[in-house]
Scaffold this active site. Structure first.
Site, PDB file in Angstrom:
ATOM      1  CG  HIS A 176      -1.745  -1.403   0.905  1.00 42.23           C
ATOM      2  ND1 HIS A 176      -2.401  -1.924   2.015  1.00 42.23           N
ATOM      3  CD2 HIS A 176      -2.731  -1.366  -0.085  1.00 42.23           C
ATOM      4  CE1 HIS A 176      -3.228  -2.729   1.705  1.00 42.23           C
ATOM      5  NE2 HIS A 176      -3.968  -2.447   0.390  1.00 42.23           N
ATOM      6  CD  GLU A 179      -0.242   0.152   4.289  1.00 37.09           C
ATOM      7  OE1 GLU A 179       0.905  -0.938   4.341  1.00 37.09           O
ATOM      8  OE2 GLU A 179      -1.307  -0.243   4.232  1.00 37.09           O
ATOM      9  NE  ARG A 234      -6.396  -0.174   0.763  1.00 38.06           N
ATOM     10  CZ  ARG A 234      -6.280  -0.526   1.602  1.00 38.06           C
ATOM     11  NH1 ARG A 234      -5.575   0.037   2.894  1.00 38.06           N
ATOM     12  NH2 ARG A 234      -6.629  -1.311   1.720  1.00 38.06           N
ATOM     13  CG  HIS A 304       0.434  -4.030   4.986  1.00 37.44           C
ATOM     14  ND1 HIS A 304      -0.337  -3.804   3.753  1.00 37.44           N
ATOM     15  CD2 HIS A 304       0.636  -5.672   4.454  1.00 37.44           C
ATOM     16  CE1 HIS A 304       0.118  -4.671   2.648  1.00 37.44           C
ATOM     17  NE2 HIS A 304       0.550  -6.431   2.866  1.00 37.44           N
ATOM     18  CD  GLU A 378      -1.410  -4.110   9.043  1.00 38.74           C
ATOM     19  OE1 GLU A 378      -0.596  -2.287   8.402  1.00 38.74           O
ATOM     20  OE2 GLU A 378      -1.864  -4.393   8.103  1.00 38.74           O
TER      21      GLU A 378
END
Length: 417
Positions: A176, A179, A234, A304, A378
């Protein structure tokens, strides 16, 4: 001379427009308590453009879930009014997005070139991939595994001492575009490998016995766009037939329950699944490479941000993977390793039940290809900065994440199959 001045003026104007694009935009956090409040958020998203940060789409919002979203400056007053009127408690996470955007670049490192403690643009990353391979020829090689929609080469680094019958771990970053901490980690990982080989026994053993494929940025076109046009972009940058809306969510574009749940069929959605599985040149290149190396790739790690999670399959179904106990215990131990440095707390578990269902993700796809150690990280933080994590946090974020990645890599090495 005059023409040059006009050009410079135009360039600074466009930079200035990008600068002002997010002025006074706000990021809200709400926790809807019941279905009625969830409906209010759906209504909100239907009447104005709302950029959902967590979860990725309003369709995934459930009661008692923490929801972060961004709204345009001129709409924020109306949004606050609607939230108050509906009795939805809220906090403003970021009061002025532009100020947060400017504050990202708080690194004390002063360099015009590449730095591991700064966010690097794509051209700088490309030059870095060439340099790191040239400077460490017996440890790093660079190849091109495809090209993006806009024609940029997709670079892959291979790390490891040459040897026969070596198994491998595949690591990717930058699915993405917005990020940014994600590509920063892939670069950090490579740095640690080359700097510590021959000095640190654990790193040396890993590189002697395993190969690491590192894809520094998957969604290159999107990443470039976040530097030039829209920091909050994104998706990919491909054109969609019959729509003015651009791009596909590459992490909804793989053939793992494709477009069934937690993904959108609308090209204008942030979670658009694409016209078909692997419709995006970037996901196709990644999938083709992994398919071609299935006999050697034993683990898949995808990076991510944000929300401090360590997830494993499945996300496209609530069914648990066959080796659930094993994946859960690895995630638990890796999260503990990660927390040992700065006490950063991670939540771990299967994607669908730990956060929300989402079909077409790369970790589920890799797992279904037979790669039984498949994880999604994440990274920091939990929303104070969201996608705009300051550069001063790159080093601690990468240091702690590396501990978890090394734990998983060692586990894989001891449990080769």
């Amino acid at each position: 001379m005059w023409a040059l001045l006009v050009l410079i003026g135009a360039a600074s104007v466009s930079a200035h427009l990008q600068d002002l694009a997010f002025d006074r935009q706000k990021v809200f956090r709400v926790i809807p308590q019941n279905d009625k409040q969830v409906e209010t958020l759906n209504f909100l998203a239907s009447i104005m453009e709302v950029d959902f940060w967590q979860p990725d789409s309003v369709t995934l919002v459930k009661p008692k879930m923490q929801v972060d979203f961004r709204v345009e400056a001129e709409k924020s007053f109306d949004v606050e009014g609607l939230l108050k009127e509906s009795g939805i408690e809220y906090q403003v996470l970021i009061d002025n997005l532009q100020a947060a955007l400017d504050a990202q670049f708080d690194s004390k490192v002063r360099t015009s070139g590449h730095s591991y403690e700064k966010y690097n643009n794509w051209d700088t990353i490309v030059a870095w991939t060439a340099d790191i391979a040239a400077q460490n020829p017996d440890l790093v090689s660079r190849s091109v595994i495809g090209e993006t929609y806009e024609g940029r080469p997709i670079y892959l680094l291979k790390l490891g001492k040459s040897g026969s019958n070596k198994k491998a771990i595949f690591l990717d970053c930058g699915f993405h575009a917005r990020e940014w901490i994600s590509p920063a980690f892939c670069q950090w990982f490579v740095k640690e490998a080359v700097e510590n080989y021959g000095k640190d026994t654990a790193v040396t053993t890993l590189l002697d016995k395993l190969d690491f494929y590192v894809l520094p940025v998957v969604n290159i076109d999107g990443y470039v766009y976040t530097w030039t046009n829209d920091r909050m972009w994104r998706k990919t940058r491909s054109k969609n037939a019959g729509s003015i809306c651009i791009g596909t969510d590459p992490n909804r574009n793989l053939d793992a329950g494709w477009c069934t749940i937690g993904a959108s069929k609308s090209p204008c959605s942030a979670t658009y699944c694409g016209s078909a599985p692997e419709s995006e040149k970037e996901t196709k290149a990644l999938a083709d490479f992994i398919r071609g190396h299935l006999s050697t790739i034993k683990a898949y790690l995808t990076i991510h941000s944000y929300s401090q999670l360590l997830l494993f399959p499945y996300s496209y179904t609530y069914d648990l993977p066959k080796n659930y106990q094993e994946l859960n215990s690895i995630a638990k131990a890796a999260s503990k390793e990660l927390a040992s440095l700065y006490n950063t707390k991670y939540t771990y578990g299967p994607g669908a039940e730990t956060i929300y269902p989402a079909a077409g993700g790369s970790d589920d796809w890799a797992y279904d290809q037979g790669i039984k150690y498949s994880f999604t990280f994440e990274l920091r933080d939990t929303g104070r900065y969201g996608f705009l994590l300051p550069e001063s946090q790159i080093k601690p974020t990468c240091e702690e994440t590396l501990l978890a990645v090394k734990y998983i890599a060692n586990y894989v090495l001891e449990h080769l199959y």
